[in-house]
Design an enzyme around this catalytic site. Structure first.
Site, PDB file in Angstrom:
ATOM      1  N   ASP A  33       0.822  -1.208   0.000  1.00 33.13           N
ATOM      2  CA  ASP A  33       0.000   0.000   0.000  1.00 33.13           C
ATOM      3  C   ASP A  33       0.858   1.262   0.000  1.00 33.13           C
ATOM      4  OD1 ASP A  33      -2.060  -1.783   0.278  1.00 33.13           O
ATOM      5  OD2 ASP A  33      -2.893  -0.893   2.105  1.00 33.13           O
ATOM      6  N   HIS A 175       3.821  -2.120   3.170  1.00 32.12           N
ATOM      7  CA  HIS A 175       3.700  -0.761   2.633  1.00 32.12           C
ATOM      8  C   HIS A 175       4.970  -0.388   1.873  1.00 32.12           C
ATOM      9  CE1 HIS A 175       0.739  -0.794   5.891  1.00 32.12           C
ATOM     10  NE2 HIS A 175       0.126   0.186   5.259  1.00 32.12           N
TER      11      HIS A 175
END
Length: 207
Positions: A33, A175
């Protein structure tokens, strides 16, 4: 406070969201992400290439605008992409119309049927709005949270989080962000090496 493994009750309470994938052989679904950005996203792509792995990148629209060449490399490497809003909005604190408009702005650049709400925070009314605006949209969550975003988490604990909890069909959340880099650099290559030796493959989420 966050849970590494998503409890079954949460999945049951939000059945309109996708939390994991049907188990079909030894496969792990890696997701990233908040990119694409310099340094971190190329690092992730390099590690994935080493293991012939495919993953899914949930991209922030504004980062796609700023770094189109990295976004194109993600796609060229054969990874799936998903929408993560244009400005990383927290659904619980955002008016529905603003949330929808932000999603649509990102969709103009990303053009995916996959969406992950930032922070995992989205209201039922927003789910309906997004699905009405984009038929076929799949809202993808996760069932293993690495904790790489946690600046107080030791890299060794981040690795421990994913190794102890991940199994067949799990969607693992990392992430590709500067905030996560210290933990990501340590945990991702080591986890992938161990999982590969255990016979796991790495696939993108089905679109």
């Amino acid at each position: 406070m966050y849970l590494v493994k998503t409890p079954w009750l949460l999945k049951k309470l939000y059945p309109q969201l996708i939390w994991d994938v049907n188990k079909a052989g030894r496969c792990i679904y890696l997701t990233f992400d908040d990119g694409p950005i310099p340094i971190v996203t190329p690092f992730v792509l390099n590690i994935l290439r080493q293991y012939n792995a495919k993953a899914t990148f949930f991209c922030i629209g504004d980062n796609v605008r700023k770094h189109p060449e990295i976004f194109e490399q993600v796609k060229a490497d054969g990874h799936a992409i998903g929408n993560h809003t244009y400005n990383h909005l927290k659904g619980w604190k955002t008016e529905d119309k603003i949330y929808l408009d932000n999603f649509l702005l990102a969709d103009e650049l990303i053009g995916s049927n996959l969406f992950r709400p930032p922070y995992g925070r989205i209201k039922s009314s927003q789910v309906k709005l997004l699905k009405d605006a984009k038929p076929g949209l799949q809202i993808m969550m996760w069932n293993i949270l690495s904790g790489d975003f946690d600046i107080n988490l030791k890299p060794e604990k981040c690795l421990d989080n994913v190794l102890k909890n991940t199994t067949d069909g799990d969607i693992v959340l990392f992430h590709d962000s500067l905030k996560a880099l210290d933990r990501l650099e340590y945990a991702l290559p080591k986890a992938m090496e161990i999982w590969s030796k255990e016979g796991y493959a790495f696939n993108a989420l089905p679109v």
